[in-house]
Scaffold this motif. Sequence first.
Motif, PDB file in Angstrom:
ATOM      1  N   VAL A 198      19.079  40.733  36.183  1.00 41.50           N
ATOM      2  CA  VAL A 198      18.599  39.377  35.961  1.00 41.50           C
ATOM      3  C   VAL A 198      18.176  38.796  37.308  1.00 41.50           C
ATOM      4  O   VAL A 198      18.490  39.345  38.358  1.00 41.50           O
ATOM      5  N   ASP A 199      17.474  37.678  37.247  1.00 44.39           N
ATOM      6  CA  ASP A 199      16.975  37.075  38.477  1.00 44.39           C
ATOM      7  C   ASP A 199      18.114  36.590  39.372  1.00 44.39           C
ATOM      8  O   ASP A 199      18.166  36.892  40.563  1.00 44.39           O
ATOM      9  N   ASN A 200      19.028  35.853  38.791  1.00 41.30           N
ATOM     10  CA  ASN A 200      20.182  35.362  39.551  1.00 41.30           C
ATOM     11  C   ASN A 200      21.453  35.865  38.878  1.00 41.30           C
ATOM     12  O   ASN A 200      21.831  35.379  37.815  1.00 41.30           O
ATOM     13  N   PRO A 201      22.137  36.824  39.514  1.00 39.94           N
ATOM     14  CA  PRO A 201      23.310  37.404  38.848  1.00 39.94           C
ATOM     15  C   PRO A 201      24.423  36.389  38.601  1.00 39.94           C
ATOM     16  O   PRO A 201      25.281  36.609  37.747  1.00 39.94           O
ATOM     17  N   TYR A 202      24.399  35.292  39.331  1.00 42.64           N
ATOM     18  CA  TYR A 202      25.454  34.291  39.173  1.00 42.64           C
ATOM     19  C   TYR A 202      25.216  33.390  37.962  1.00 42.64           C
ATOM     20  O   TYR A 202      26.137  32.729  37.485  1.00 42.64           O
ATOM     21  N   ALA A 203      23.981  33.358  37.479  1.00 45.82           N
ATOM     22  CA  ALA A 203      23.648  32.436  36.386  1.00 45.82           C
ATOM     23  C   ALA A 203      24.441  32.796  35.134  1.00 45.82           C
ATOM     24  O   ALA A 203      24.359  33.918  34.635  1.00 45.82           O
ATOM     25  N   GLY A 204      25.205  31.862  34.677  1.00 48.72           N
ATOM     26  CA  GLY A 204      25.972  32.042  33.448  1.00 48.72           C
ATOM     27  C   GLY A 204      27.122  33.031  33.569  1.00 48.72           C
ATOM     28  O   GLY A 204      27.729  33.399  32.561  1.00 48.72           O
ATOM     29  N   ALA A 205      27.424  33.470  34.777  1.00 49.78           N
ATOM     30  CA  ALA A 205      28.417  34.539  34.926  1.00 49.78           C
ATOM     31  C   ALA A 205      29.831  33.981  35.113  1.00 49.78           C
ATOM     32  O   ALA A 205      30.025  32.866  35.589  1.00 49.78           O
ATOM     33  N   THR A 206      30.794  34.808  34.750  1.00 51.67           N
ATOM     34  CA  THR A 206      32.209  34.519  35.003  1.00 51.67           C
ATOM     35  C   THR A 206      32.678  35.494  36.079  1.00 51.67           C
ATOM     36  O   THR A 206      32.882  36.671  35.815  1.00 51.67           O
ATOM     37  N   PRO A 207      32.831  35.005  37.326  1.00 53.32           N
ATOM     38  CA  PRO A 207      33.185  35.931  38.407  1.00 53.32           C
ATOM     39  C   PRO A 207      34.665  36.325  38.392  1.00 53.32           C
ATOM     40  O   PRO A 207      35.517  35.563  37.932  1.00 53.32           O
ATOM     41  N   TYR A 208      34.903  37.491  38.905  1.00 53.42           N
ATOM     42  CA  TYR A 208      36.265  38.040  39.039  1.00 53.42           C
ATOM     43  C   TYR A 208      37.067  37.238  40.057  1.00 53.42           C
ATOM     44  O   TYR A 208      36.580  36.924  41.151  1.00 53.42           O
ATOM     45  N   VAL A 209      38.317  36.928  39.713  1.00 56.44           N
ATOM     46  CA  VAL A 209      39.257  36.309  40.653  1.00 56.44           C
ATOM     47  C   VAL A 209      40.219  37.400  41.124  1.00 56.44           C
ATOM     48  O   VAL A 209      40.907  38.015  40.308  1.00 56.44           O
ATOM     49  N   ASN A 210      40.233  37.651  42.420  1.00 53.95           N
ATOM     50  CA  ASN A 210      41.051  38.729  42.993  1.00 53.95           C
ATOM     51  C   ASN A 210      42.536  38.323  42.961  1.00 53.95           C
ATOM     52  O   ASN A 210      42.951  37.439  43.713  1.00 53.95           O
ATOM     53  N   PRO A 211      43.339  38.971  42.116  1.00 51.70           N
ATOM     54  CA  PRO A 211      44.741  38.547  41.984  1.00 51.70           C
ATOM     55  C   PRO A 211      45.543  38.764  43.260  1.00 51.70           C
ATOM     56  O   PRO A 211      46.540  38.059  43.475  1.00 51.70           O
ATOM     57  N   ASP A 212      45.129  39.699  44.107  1.00 47.64           N
ATOM     58  CA  ASP A 212      45.872  39.939  45.352  1.00 47.64           C
ATOM     59  C   ASP A 212      45.743  38.735  46.282  1.00 47.64           C
ATOM     60  O   ASP A 212      46.716  38.256  46.858  1.00 47.64           O
ATOM     61  N   TRP A 213      44.515  38.238  46.416  1.00 47.68           N
ATOM     62  CA  TRP A 213      44.298  37.040  47.235  1.00 47.68           C
ATOM     63  C   TRP A 213      44.911  35.813  46.558  1.00 47.68           C
ATOM     64  O   TRP A 213      45.573  34.989  47.193  1.00 47.68           O
ATOM     65  N   SER A 214      44.691  35.731  45.275  1.00 48.60           N
ATOM     66  CA  SER A 214      45.134  34.579  44.500  1.00 48.60           C
ATOM     67  C   SER A 214      46.642  34.354  44.636  1.00 48.60           C
ATOM     68  O   SER A 214      47.103  33.211  44.820  1.00 48.60           O
ATOM     69  N   ALA A 215      47.408  35.439  44.629  1.00 48.56           N
ATOM     70  CA  ALA A 215      48.864  35.319  44.723  1.00 48.56           C
ATOM     71  C   ALA A 215      49.251  34.756  46.087  1.00 48.56           C
ATOM     72  O   ALA A 215      50.151  33.912  46.185  1.00 48.56           O
ATOM     73  N   LYS A 216      48.558  35.207  47.138  1.00 44.37           N
ATOM     74  CA  LYS A 216      48.881  34.694  48.477  1.00 44.37           C
ATOM     75  C   LYS A 216      48.526  33.216  48.575  1.00 44.37           C
ATOM     76  O   LYS A 216      49.278  32.409  49.139  1.00 44.37           O
ATOM     77  N   ALA A 217      47.376  32.850  48.042  1.00 48.93           N
ATOM     78  CA  ALA A 217      46.950  31.445  48.093  1.00 48.93           C
ATOM     79  C   ALA A 217      47.913  30.576  47.298  1.00 48.93           C
ATOM     80  O   ALA A 217      48.329  29.511  47.763  1.00 48.93           O
ATOM     81  N   ALA A 218      48.293  31.040  46.114  1.00 45.98           N
ATOM     82  CA  ALA A 218      49.145  30.230  45.230  1.00 45.98           C
ATOM     83  C   ALA A 218      50.536  30.045  45.816  1.00 45.98           C
ATOM     84  O   ALA A 218      51.222  29.059  45.511  1.00 45.98           O
ATOM     85  N   ALA A 219      50.958  30.978  46.675  1.00 41.92           N
ATOM     86  CA  ALA A 219      52.306  30.890  47.259  1.00 41.92           C
ATOM     87  C   ALA A 219      52.389  29.859  48.376  1.00 41.92           C
ATOM     88  O   ALA A 219      53.486  29.517  48.827  1.00 41.92           O
ATOM     89  N   GLU A 220      51.247  29.351  48.824  1.00 35.82           N
ATOM     90  CA  GLU A 220      51.242  28.344  49.896  1.00 35.82           C
ATOM     91  C   GLU A 220      51.298  26.944  49.280  1.00 35.82           C
ATOM     92  O   GLU A 220      50.751  26.719  48.201  1.00 35.82           O
ATOM     93  N   PRO A 221      51.902  25.981  49.983  1.00 36.75           N
ATOM     94  CA  PRO A 221      51.928  24.612  49.445  1.00 36.75           C
ATOM     95  C   PRO A 221      50.515  24.093  49.198  1.00 36.75           C
ATOM     96  O   PRO A 221      49.674  24.153  50.101  1.00 36.75           O
ATOM     97  N   GLY A 222      50.248  23.653  48.008  1.00 32.95           N
ATOM     98  CA  GLY A 222      48.925  23.135  47.674  1.00 32.95           C
ATOM     99  C   GLY A 222      47.902  24.208  47.365  1.00 32.95           C
ATOM    100  O   GLY A 222      46.781  23.902  46.948  1.00 32.95           O
ATOM    101  N   GLY A 223      48.277  25.466  47.547  1.00 34.41           N
ATOM    102  CA  GLY A 223      47.314  26.563  47.384  1.00 34.41           C
ATOM    103  C   GLY A 223      46.814  26.732  45.959  1.00 34.41           C
ATOM    104  O   GLY A 223      45.725  27.283  45.741  1.00 34.41           O
ATOM    105  N   ALA A 224      47.594  26.228  45.009  1.00 31.16           N
ATOM    106  CA  ALA A 224      47.178  26.370  43.605  1.00 31.16           C
ATOM    107  C   ALA A 224      45.817  25.713  43.367  1.00 31.16           C
ATOM    108  O   ALA A 224      45.094  26.105  42.456  1.00 31.16           O
ATOM    109  N   ALA A 225      45.462  24.751  44.216  1.00 35.77           N
ATOM    110  CA  ALA A 225      44.186  24.045  44.019  1.00 35.77           C
ATOM    111  C   ALA A 225      42.982  24.969  44.170  1.00 35.77           C
ATOM    112  O   ALA A 225      41.898  24.671  43.660  1.00 35.77           O
TER     113      ALA A 225
END
Length: 458
Positions: A42-69
């Motif tokens: 497609v012309d823009n791969p981001y259009a209408g797409a649901t991108p992957y959330v990396n759980p390895d990074w996500s866990a580190k971010a969520a463990a920090e105060p306020g990181g859940a945001a």
Amino acid sequence: MTSRGTTRPAPRGRTAAALSALIMGASLAVAVPGQASAAARVDNPYAGATPYVNPDWSAKAAAEPGGAAVANEPSFVWMDRIAAIGGTPGARGLRAHLDTAVSQGADLFQVVVYNLPGRDCAALASNGELGPTELGRYKSDYIDPIADILADPAYASLRIVTLIEPDSLPNLVTNAGGTAGSTPECATMKANGNYEKGVGYALHTLGAIPNVYNYVDAAHHGWLGWDSNFVPAAAQFKKAATTEGATVSDVHGFIVNTANYSALREPHFKVTDSVNGTTVRQSRWVDWNYYVDELSFAQALRTELVRQGFAADLGMLVDTARNGWGGASRPTGPGLLTSADAYVDGGRTDRRIHAGNWCNQSGAGIGERPTTAPEPGIDAYVWAKPPGESDGSSRPVDNDEGKGFDRMCDPTYTGNGRNGYNLTGALPDSPVAGHWFSAQFRELLRNANPPLGGGNAG
Ligand code: BGC
């Protein structure tokens, strides 16, 4: 909004598979024998797409105060060494990431390809594992295994965005001879051609996979924004993209500001402003650059790249993970009109000491959250550098990742030719590049711009 309008119905039609489908007058959903059917790009791969959330990074971010945001934001997965393909302690391998993406119901996956021979030739913090002449290993032990995994029919439903080799080609343009910032290592990589060949091979090999979208790294305005660099950089990109079997059709777009801190927009001054008859281009901060922010740079570079032969519907990405520059120090209006320096320094939101500073910048904040088609010519704002991952260690640290100690990550260092011999502005006590740096993550949250909602800035 984007000139690569998401409503444009025609596909790019530039893959071999799509081309044969066109010739046969067939539907553009191409059935390749033995493979799940892969849709044409497609012309823009981001259009209408649901991108992957990396759980390895996500866990580190969520463990920090306020990181859940921010923990549920999508970011790129970095294949920063051969071992990363299979997985390393604390980070799953490529196939496991892709499987997780499928099980998340994502349909867009973002990966950084970052392991060239002689990597990071103008710095030491992200020196890699392959020596300057190891092009053969780069191909056979790195790109080929990645390509095999990405081509697996199990992942045919994912749009796979690849970010090709941050900093490599820009280093050939500005740091490989004849300038204050040049290094012998970059001169070697220019002379042996292995950056160009590696990038060409990566583009050609990955570009043959119908659901892969290659974006080449194009540095940032504070690196390539001068005339002497801008047009030659586009020519350098073209040269690499037509090497080792690659063609410009293997390039879907370019990304700017990867892992950097340059502001997306400077709201309080324009490059065309002048103060008492002195152009702001003469200010110490702008230093004759033709661009003062990433959005204007990305759009202009896109025009130049098309002029030099890249696809007319080329799309740009901007890494906005850490270029927010919010918080209490963010100027709320223009600087004083007493001099060009006062005007620029008083109004600029990028609070770095020098635009050539790049390591764990003090005062930085999270920037725009990942956004699709935000401006003409821009496919997306993305998070290429996962916030909280260090740019390099502030002191020498033993490691088995090939990472060196770059004094640009040391807050006491007084700089080199690439940052005008200024202090580095790096945060103290940082770990090796890519490792979690809690203090930086917390500061990035505090200084986010746009600000984060929900009282997370603690
Ligand atoms: C490091 C990589 C890391 C990446 C993302 C780079 O600076 O060299 O090891 O994966 O940043 O954090």
